[in-house]
Design an enzyme around this catalytic site. Structure first.
Site, PDB file in Angstrom:
ATOM      1  N   CYS A  55       0.809  -1.215   0.000  1.00  9.96           N
ATOM      2  CA  CYS A  55       0.000   0.000   0.000  1.00  9.96           C
ATOM      3  C   CYS A  55       0.850   1.277   0.000  1.00  9.96           C
ATOM      4  O   CYS A  55       1.688   1.474   0.880  1.00  9.96           O
ATOM      5  CB  CYS A  55      -0.889  -0.026   1.247  1.00  9.96           C
ATOM      6  SG  CYS A  55      -1.747   1.523   1.554  1.00  9.96           S
ATOM      7  N   ARG A 126     -14.172   1.602   5.969  1.00 11.63           N
ATOM      8  CA  ARG A 126     -13.299   0.612   5.339  1.00 11.63           C
ATOM      9  C   ARG A 126     -12.178   0.235   6.306  1.00 11.63           C
ATOM     10  O   ARG A 126     -11.797   1.023   7.171  1.00 11.63           O
ATOM     11  CB  ARG A 126     -12.739   1.160   4.033  1.00 11.63           C
ATOM     12  CG  ARG A 126     -13.830   1.550   3.045  1.00 11.63           C
ATOM     13  CD  ARG A 126     -13.311   1.613   1.634  1.00 11.63           C
ATOM     14  NE  ARG A 126     -12.950   0.287   1.136  1.00 11.63           N
ATOM     15  CZ  ARG A 126     -13.798  -0.540   0.514  1.00 11.63           C
ATOM     16  NH1 ARG A 126     -15.028  -0.179   0.292  1.00 11.63           N
ATOM     17  NH2 ARG A 126     -13.387  -1.716   0.090  1.00 11.63           N
ATOM     18  N   THR A 128      -8.789  -0.055   6.532  1.00  9.62           N
ATOM     19  CA  THR A 128      -7.594   0.314   5.769  1.00  9.62           C
ATOM     20  C   THR A 128      -6.309   0.277   6.593  1.00  9.62           C
ATOM     21  O   THR A 128      -6.314   0.349   7.819  1.00  9.62           O
ATOM     22  CB  THR A 128      -7.758   1.740   5.196  1.00  9.62           C
ATOM     23  OG1 THR A 128      -8.063   2.635   6.280  1.00  9.62           O
ATOM     24  CG2 THR A 128      -8.867   1.816   4.168  1.00  9.62           C
TER      25      THR A 128
HETATM   26  N1  LIG Z   1      -6.532   7.935   3.161  1.00 14.80           N
HETATM   27  C1  LIG Z   1      -5.971   6.717   3.629  1.00 14.80           C
HETATM   28  C2  LIG Z   1      -6.097   5.643   2.563  1.00 14.80           C
HETATM   29  C3  LIG Z   1      -5.609   4.293   3.004  1.00 14.80           C
HETATM   30  C4  LIG Z   1      -6.066   3.200   2.035  1.00 14.80           C
HETATM   31  O1  LIG Z   1      -6.992   3.395   1.222  1.00 14.80           O
HETATM   32  N2  LIG Z   1      -5.432   2.017   2.113  1.00 14.80           N
HETATM   33  C5  LIG Z   1      -5.847   0.904   1.261  1.00 14.80           C
HETATM   34  C6  LIG Z   1      -4.665   0.091   0.790  1.00 14.80           C
HETATM   35  S1  LIG Z   1      -3.648   0.894  -0.394  1.00 14.80           S
HETATM   36  C7  LIG Z   1      -6.668  -0.088   2.059  1.00 14.80           C
HETATM   37  O2  LIG Z   1      -6.292  -0.466   3.153  1.00 14.80           O
HETATM   38  N3  LIG Z   1      -7.774  -0.549   1.483  1.00 14.80           N
HETATM   39  C8  LIG Z   1      -8.586  -1.570   2.061  1.00 14.80           C
HETATM   40  C9  LIG Z   1     -10.032  -1.366   1.776  1.00 14.80           C
HETATM   41  O3  LIG Z   1     -10.433  -0.266   1.406  1.00 14.80           O
HETATM   42  O4  LIG Z   1     -10.794  -2.321   1.957  1.00 14.80           O
HETATM   43  C10 LIG Z   1      -4.516   6.969   3.995  1.00 14.80           C
HETATM   44  O5  LIG Z   1      -3.837   7.699   3.273  1.00 14.80           O
HETATM   45  O6  LIG Z   1      -4.070   6.453   5.027  1.00 14.80           O
END
Ligand SMILES: N[C@@H](CCC(=O)N[C@@H](CS)C(=O)NCC(=O)O)C(=O)O
Length: 321
Positions: A55, A126, A128
């Site tokens: 990520c 989500r 994340t």
């Molecule tokens: N705005 C957040 C975005 C984090 C993000 O979208 N991470 C993604 C991985 S690249 C994630 O964990 N996605 C899992 C999901 O949405 O289910 C940040 O910058 O920390």
């Protein structure tokens, strides 16, 4: 090695696209700060960082943790890149094994989502990474990378050796420039690659990929004869751009259809800047794991790549200096 989760993963990601076919990223939910006198004081060993090497957002936090010498202050756990229908799995719950994936050392849970529910049983956002966990209060401090790197930049300075305390990626004299650069780089580049890749209509795709390359052209000009994006120092703007650019040729160019050009063939200044950061600064090289990056995107996003086949190239993944 069960091939489960693919249609779930597809559903999981397709819910990100709205009726007009455009991808919109949800805002992060936990937005607390580590600060003196606050609810989350800067105590050594109290906080735990969960990341994926795949990520780009999590990658920012890993780089800044290394740059600031916070390894002994904040432990880190790396999830498996094989994200399926239940979101990010730890090593024991992943469909495939891969070097570098780890289990949860705090609770032994199977997926990141369980920690979100531990922090808030009603959580509906989500699941994340990056995610910064407080071991004492047993809750999430923050899951927004832009804010986590700001905290890492200053929160522990009193306790760090002078050389690490002096590392400042958000210096006063460049703050306005950093903020304004972050804004368009986030929208058109960091998030622009996702908007291109997750678009479900031709027009939404083109509305993302064209501004992305216009911004790469602009960045190419900004890096002409320069080692860093802003001023003459390594700042947050470099870190935030790097984690997208280092994934560009290996993943975004093919998988996300960002192929108006490639970094190595069409953007010599951006390519040189990226290679210098990667090869000359161990915080960047040691935080970059191309295997996790490639396997995550090509395996997890079955709505884009139904076979889950991970391409062999590009060779090399990043050019030498
Ligand atoms: N705005 C957040 C975005 C984090 C993000 O979208 N991470 C993604 C991985 S690249 C994630 O964990 N996605 C899992 C999901 O949405 O289910 C940040 O910058 O920390």
């Amino acid at each position: 090695m069960a091939a489960t989760g693919n249609s779930d993963a597809q559903k999981n990601i397709l819910t990100w696209a709205s009726n007009d076919g455009a991808f919109r990223r949800q805002a992060s939910s936990f937005r607390n700060f580590i600060e003196k006198g606050g609810e989350f004081p800067p105590e050594k060993g109290r906080y735990h960082l969960y990341i994926s090497h795949a990520c780009p957002w999590a990658n920012r936090t890993a780089i800044v943790r290394r740059m600031k010498g916070l390894e002994s202050f904040i432990d880190v756990t790396v999830v498996s890149p094989y994200m399926g229908g239940l979101g990010w799995p730890f090593k024991k719950a992943a469909d495939h094994s891969i070097e570098g994936a780890e289990d949860d050392p705090l609770y032994g849970v199977s997926h990141i989502r369980e920690l979100y529910f531990k922090a808030n049983p009603e959580y509906s956002g989500r699941f994340t990474v990056p995610m910064l966990w407080d071991k004492k209060a047993e809750t999430i401090v923050n899951n927004e990378s832009a804010e986590i790197i700001r905290m890492f930049n200053t929160a522990f300075n009193d306790q760090l050796p002078a050389d690490k305390a002096a590392v400042d990626i958000y210096p006063k004299d460049l703050q306005a420039e950093i903020d304004s650069t972050n804004e368009w780089v986030y929208d058109t580049v960091n998030n622009g690659v996702y908007k291109s890749g997750f678009a479900t209509t031709q027009s939404a795709y083109e509305a993302a990929v064209k501004p992305l390359f216009a911004s790469l052209d602009r960045l190419e000009g900004m890096l002409n004869g320069k080692d860093y994006l802003l001023g003459d120092r390594l700042t947050e703007a470099d870190v935030r751009l790097f984690t997208t650019i280092v994934r560009f040729d290996p993943v975004y160019h093919g998988h996300f259809k960002c192929n108006i050009g490639s970094i190595r063939h069409n953007y010599p200044n951006i390519n040189r800047w990226m290679k210098q950061l990667y090869w000359n600064n161990s915080a960047f090289k040691d935080s970059t794991n191309f295997e996790h990056i490639k396997h995550h995107y090509y395996w997890s996003h079955r709505q884009i790549n139904p076979t889950g086949i991970v391409p062999v190239g590009p060779i090399p993944l990043i050019e030498s200096l």
